[in-house]
Structure formats: structure tokens, C-alpha cells
Scaffold this active site. Structure first.
Site, PDB file in Angstrom:
ATOM      1  N   HIS A   1       0.730  -1.366  -0.272  1.00  0.00           N
ATOM      2  CA  HIS A   1       0.025  -0.639  -0.069  1.00  0.00           C
ATOM      3  C   HIS A   1       0.721   1.444  -0.041  1.00  0.00           C
ATOM      4  CE1 HIS A   1      -2.522   3.284   1.080  1.00  0.00           C
ATOM      5  NE2 HIS A   1      -3.885   1.875   1.262  1.00  0.00           N
TER       6      HIS A   1
ATOM      7  N   GLY B   1       5.792  22.163  10.235  1.00  0.00           N
ATOM      8  CA  GLY B   1       7.533  21.734  10.326  1.00  0.00           C
ATOM      9  C   GLY B   1       8.626  22.346   9.384  1.00  0.00           C
ATOM     10  N   PRO B   2       9.449  20.867   9.517  1.00  0.00           N
ATOM     11  CA  PRO B   2      10.998  21.644   8.323  1.00  0.00           C
ATOM     12  C   PRO B   2      10.346  21.148   6.794  1.00  0.00           C
ATOM     13  CG  PRO B   2      11.252  19.222   9.522  1.00  0.00           C
ATOM     14  CD  PRO B   2      10.196  20.056   9.681  1.00  0.00           C
TER      15      PRO B   2
ATOM     16  N   SER C   1      13.246  13.561   8.264  1.00  0.00           N
ATOM     17  CA  SER C   1      13.853  12.358   8.182  1.00  0.00           C
ATOM     18  C   SER C   1      13.346  11.412   8.002  1.00  0.00           C
ATOM     19  CB  SER C   1      13.986  12.050   9.901  1.00  0.00           C
ATOM     20  OG  SER C   1      13.108  11.036  10.618  1.00  0.00           O
TER      21      SER C   1
ATOM     22  N   ALA D   1      13.530   8.042   8.604  1.00  0.00           N
ATOM     23  CA  ALA D   1      12.519   7.255   9.215  1.00  0.00           C
ATOM     24  C   ALA D   1      11.649   6.975   9.623  1.00  0.00           C
ATOM     25  CB  ALA D   1      13.323   7.252  10.303  1.00  0.00           C
TER      26      ALA D   1
ATOM     27  N   GLY E   1       9.556   9.857   7.713  1.00  0.00           N
ATOM     28  CA  GLY E   1       9.078  10.703   6.482  1.00  0.00           C
ATOM     29  C   GLY E   1       7.754  12.293   6.787  1.00  0.00           C
TER      30      GLY E   1
END
Length: 317
Positions: free
Chosen positions: A107, A196-197, A201, A203, A205
Site C-alpha cells: 500500500h 514542520g521542516p 527524516s 525514518a 517521512g
């Protein structure tokens, strides 16, 4: 805004007819320890209730359905919902236990916490759902340094989820032509997130967070491993492919010996599961394929409200 109420004050103020539902999708279904950690976080606030859980090991994806109330100030503006702190706590548990670089499934997904959507229930409003979606998005973006993209009523221009997903490349598998594995995008995003940035990351996403009226999720198994044929059928059924209005579809591999058409029914009271099932069966017959009866992955809004009322009463007794 942080609002604190004593138990007595809260029970006086709560109107259980003004409810919001959150559907919380994570990229994990195989690690029981991860699911347990997220569920412990969800149960840390007894004013929020998990009314349903759906997980699929082939997709490696789990959805939690949660419900709670909304409180308002003297002007009628929403100021507090227990869902806020519960959903942020669940996101923290997910980010601490899911590494997207190690994830694979059939998925699509772009984040450890892939999608969070808020729906109004009972006398709750879409404006209240959008308020909560934006508040949760700000917390997740800023506290966990995760890029967050808004959609639906939470987005300034009402951008829909499928449009956002296409812009971000959500539907493009990156492994064996029909799977998603590891991180799938550049480390620096091609477009600026709403919270957010812009740097990702691998890890964690990214997360997509939105608000919209109720959507029914209905999956139809196709008794074939020919995912190309399943995708052809899915496209012909969808509004985008000239099929049924307000229906979105996705043809996916599901296990070793079958495929599946995952359907989003955006207006289920207008175009329901029976019409979608009939259209799929007709198109599958033209391809020489057999189809099983489809299944909903969640309760109806009425069942969600009833289950919430039952569980919240049990929690308070």
C-alpha cells in the site's frame, strides 16, 4: 491552547452531541510491540475512545478510529478536545517505534504516521474538525520535526487528499513495480510543507493531515495476481477515469494470490458500496476475472457514535 478542567467541571461542560472522529493511519501492521505502544498512548486519556482498529499485514498498514468531544468558549469557538493530546501522543509513540526506512508493504505511504483525518460526527462541524486538524498538524510539525501537509477543510484553499498525494508522488511504487519500501522521496522536499521542516527524516517521512466530511472505505478482492488488470478495472470505476462520481480507487497487490481494489467513497449516501461492487464485477467479467464480495474497513458514522457512547459510559462507570 492548553485548557485544564477538573473532572467535575468537565462533566458539567461536555456536550456529547458535539463529536469529532479521527482516523489515524500508520505504516505498520506486523510489529505487535509497536501497535501496543501506540494503543497505550491512545488509552492514556479516558475521554478519548478507540472505537475501531483495522490492520492489514500485506499492506503493512493500520488504521485507528478514535472519537471524543469538543468544548467551546463563551463565544462558541472551539477551544479544546481530548483528541488533540491523544493523537499527538499516538504520533510520538509511532515516531519512536516505526522506522520508515525498514518498512515495506503493498500500500502506498509517505510517512510513519501517514495520514490523519478528522471528521465531524453528530452535531460536530467541519470547521471544528479543521480547527483540530490544524492544531494537531502544528504540534506534530514543530515537536517532532516532521513535514506536515494539510488537506481538505484544513487547507487554505481546500486542496483534496488525492491531489496532494499526486503532487507528492504517493501513488508511485518504488520496489518490484508494485511495492513501497524505505523512503521514496528526496531528503529536501520539492514543495514547502504547511508545518514542520522542508528537510525530511528518512525514518519518519512526512504526514498528511486533513479534515473533511465522512468517507467510507471499501475494499474489493479480485481473485487474480494480475495487478495490471486490477488497475485497469480500478481506473474505469473511479471518477478520475470516467466512472462513478465521488469514487476514488486504487488497484493493489494483496498477498501472494490476489489483488484488491481499495475504494474511497467520498459521498457514500449518494454513491454507495453496492454500486461500486456491481461496477467492479461487470468490468472484471470483461477481463475474465472473478471477484469476491467487498468489505468495509470501518463502521458507519452511526455505528461509530453508538460504539463511542457505549465505551465512554463503560469508562465512567
Amino acid at each position: 491552547m492548553d485548557v485544564n478542567f477538573t473532572s467535575k467541571e468537565q462533566k458539567k461542560s461536555v456536550d456529547q452531541s458535539i463529536l469529532l472522529c479521527c482516523k489515524f493511519f500508520i505504516s505498520e501492521a506486523r510489529n505487535i510491540g509497536t501497535l501496543d505502544a501506540i494503543e497505550r498512548a491512545a488509552r492514556s486519556n479516558l475521554e478519548t475512545v478507540i472505537v475501531n482498529k483495522f490492520y492489514d499485514r500485506a499492506y503493512n498498514r493500520t488504521r485507528y478510529t478514535l472519537v471524543s468531544y469538543v468544548l467551546h468558549d463563551c463565544t462558541g469557538s472551539a477551544i479544546y478536545s481530548p483528541l488533540h493530546q491523544t493523537v499527538v501522543a499516538m504520533a510520538e509513540a509511532a515516531f519512536n517505534t516505526i522506522n520508515l526506512e525498514l518498512h515495506d508493504g503493498t500500500h502506498p505511504r509517505l510517512g510513519a504516521v501517514d495520514d490523519i483525518v478528522f471528521h465531524p460526527l453528530a452535531l460536530g462541524s467541519l470547521d471544528e474538525a479543521a480547527w483540530l486538524a490544524k492544531a494537531v498538524a502544528a504540534d506534530i510539525g514543530n515537536r517532532f520535526n516532521v513535514p506536515v501537509f494539510l488537506y481538505g477543510a484544513a487547507h487554505p484553499t481546500g486542496k483534496e487528499l488525492d491531489t496532494l498525494r499526486r503532487e507528492l508522488g504517493y501513488f508511485r511504487p518504488n520496489f518490484m513495480g508494485n511495492k513501497w519500501a524505505g523512503w521514496t522521496m528526496p531528503d529536501i522536499l520539492p514543495q514547502t510543507p504547511d508545518e514542520g521542516p522542508i528537510v525530511v527524516s528518512r525514518a519518519k517521512g512526512i504526514s498528511m493531515i486533513g479534515a473533511r466530511p465522512w468517507v467510507a472505505l471499501y475494499n474489493i478482492p479480485i481473485l487474480s495476481t494480475d495487478v495490471s488488470a486490477t488497475r485497469r478495472i480500478a481506473r474505469k470505476v473511479s471518477a478520475r477515469g470516467g466512472g462513478l462520481p465521488t469514487v476514488q480507487t486504487l488497484g493493489l497487490v494483496h498477498g501472494e494470490d490476489s489483488t484488491e481494489i481499495a475504494c474511497m467513497l467520498l459521498e457514500p449516501n449518494q454513491i454507495g458500496a453496492d454500486r461500486v461492487q456491481n461496477r467492479v464485477e461487470m468490468l472484471a467479467a470483461q477481463e475474465g476475472l472473478d471477484v469476491e464480495k467487498g468489505y468495509f474497513t470501518d463502521f458507519s458514522p452511526e455505528m461509530v457514535i453508538q460504539e463511542y457512547m457505549n465505551l465512554i459510559s463503560a469508562n465512567r462507570s
